[in-house]
Enzyme design. Sequence first.
Site, PDB file in Angstrom:
ATOM      1  N   LYS A  53      54.063  41.069  54.197  1.00 44.42           N
ATOM      2  CA  LYS A  53      53.572  41.359  53.224  1.00 44.42           C
ATOM      3  C   LYS A  53      54.359  42.905  52.367  1.00 44.42           C
ATOM      4  O   LYS A  53      54.951  42.617  51.986  1.00 44.42           O
ATOM      5  CB  LYS A  53      52.246  41.794  52.341  1.00 44.42           C
ATOM      6  CG  LYS A  53      51.811  39.503  52.555  1.00 44.42           C
ATOM      7  CD  LYS A  53      50.628  39.479  51.797  1.00 44.42           C
ATOM      8  CE  LYS A  53      50.034  38.484  52.163  1.00 44.42           C
ATOM      9  NZ  LYS A  53      48.560  38.403  52.812  1.00 44.42           N
ATOM     10  N   GLN A  97      42.899  41.010  52.228  1.00 45.06           N
ATOM     11  CA  GLN A  97      43.226  39.807  53.743  1.00 45.06           C
ATOM     12  C   GLN A  97      42.094  38.953  53.517  1.00 45.06           C
ATOM     13  O   GLN A  97      41.295  40.384  54.131  1.00 45.06           O
ATOM     14  CB  GLN A  97      44.440  40.690  54.006  1.00 45.06           C
ATOM     15  CG  GLN A  97      44.106  39.528  54.829  1.00 45.06           C
ATOM     16  CD  GLN A  97      45.800  39.094  54.411  1.00 45.06           C
ATOM     17  OE1 GLN A  97      46.663  39.386  54.440  1.00 45.06           O
ATOM     18  NE2 GLN A  97      45.171  37.202  54.816  1.00 45.06           N
ATOM     19  N   ASP A 120      46.392  37.798  44.178  1.00 46.44           N
ATOM     20  CA  ASP A 120      46.259  36.443  45.194  1.00 46.44           C
ATOM     21  C   ASP A 120      45.388  35.226  44.242  1.00 46.44           C
ATOM     22  O   ASP A 120      45.639  34.352  44.773  1.00 46.44           O
ATOM     23  CB  ASP A 120      44.623  37.201  46.356  1.00 46.44           C
ATOM     24  CG  ASP A 120      45.491  37.402  47.522  1.00 46.44           C
ATOM     25  OD1 ASP A 120      47.109  36.215  47.453  1.00 46.44           O
ATOM     26  OD2 ASP A 120      45.073  37.682  48.248  1.00 46.44           O
TER      27      ASP A 120
END
Length: 280
Positions: A53, A97, A120
């Site tokens: 990422k 995460q 997200d």
Amino acid sequence: MAQLIDGKAIAARVRAEVKAEVEKLQAERGFVPGLAVVRVGEDPASKVYVTGKKKAAAEVGFNSWEHHVDASITQDELLALVGRLNDDPAVHGILVQLPLPKHIDAERVISAVKPEKDVDGFHPTNAGKLSLGKPGLVPCTPWGVMRMLEEVGVSPEGKRAVVVGRSNIVGKPMALMLLQANATVTVCHRKSDLPFEVGMADILVAAVGVPELIKGEWIKPGAVVIDVGMNRMPDGKLKGDVEFAAAKDRASFITPVPGGVGPMTIAMLMRNTLKAAKGE
Ligand code: NAP
């Protein structure tokens, strides 16, 4: 013989588009998007994902920061970190995460991220907007699948789409996006008659987490097969949820694993962060 859908190439195209838009944003409005990634503990897979990422963020011209904290962090300390990132005007996207250590309530942490920075697409507000068909930030993996279908000229409209898996991060949002695109959608889980349901699919999306659960012989000839599964085998190789060798003889299009949906997820995260930065 199915045509392969090259996720790597499509993801590279998405990143190039984002990069061009970032340059435009900087020229016209004088700032670039900022992505903050929070990583808790030493989960090896999380480390690999976060590295990917950060690399993509650098490539498209974002600012990005990794907040790597010890697995012993308390829930309150983690919520305080999220709060600081929520208040930081240079941070447009926040990603925590997953998975988080057992003593942390992941749902509370996800809900603490401001919905407009939730790149997200997991916040209940964004999940609600998706189910209402309203604009918002949507989960990256199913959004990447929609882009792949578009790239190969497959419109879900009027088709029977079958999604195997009903997780909040892949299966459910995938079903909602396909429904929004006017497919007739079936969602399968452990209690479904998989051979029957899979056999009905013009578009099949497998997001299960069981290697080769979906047998090639179940697949309707000519179906479009999207394999979200990423199963690490004992030999270290990645395998999908679909029996690829047999499925490719029946499908019209199929995604490989690796090199299919995987690269799309990070590319769409870049799209989401750009969207958040533009306040769209
Ligand atoms: P998850 O939360 O574990 O959900 C799995 C779903 O599959 C559940 O709904 C479960 O049904 C269903 N399922 C499991 N075994 C089944 C069986 N034998 N028959 C029918 N249904 C079954 O998984 P997830 O997070 O959605 O991830 C799914 C897969 O996608 C994993 O391999 C994951 O690594 C991969 N993934 C890939 C990406 C990417 O970027 N490519 C991103 C996210 C996830 P129940 O609800 O009945 O338990």
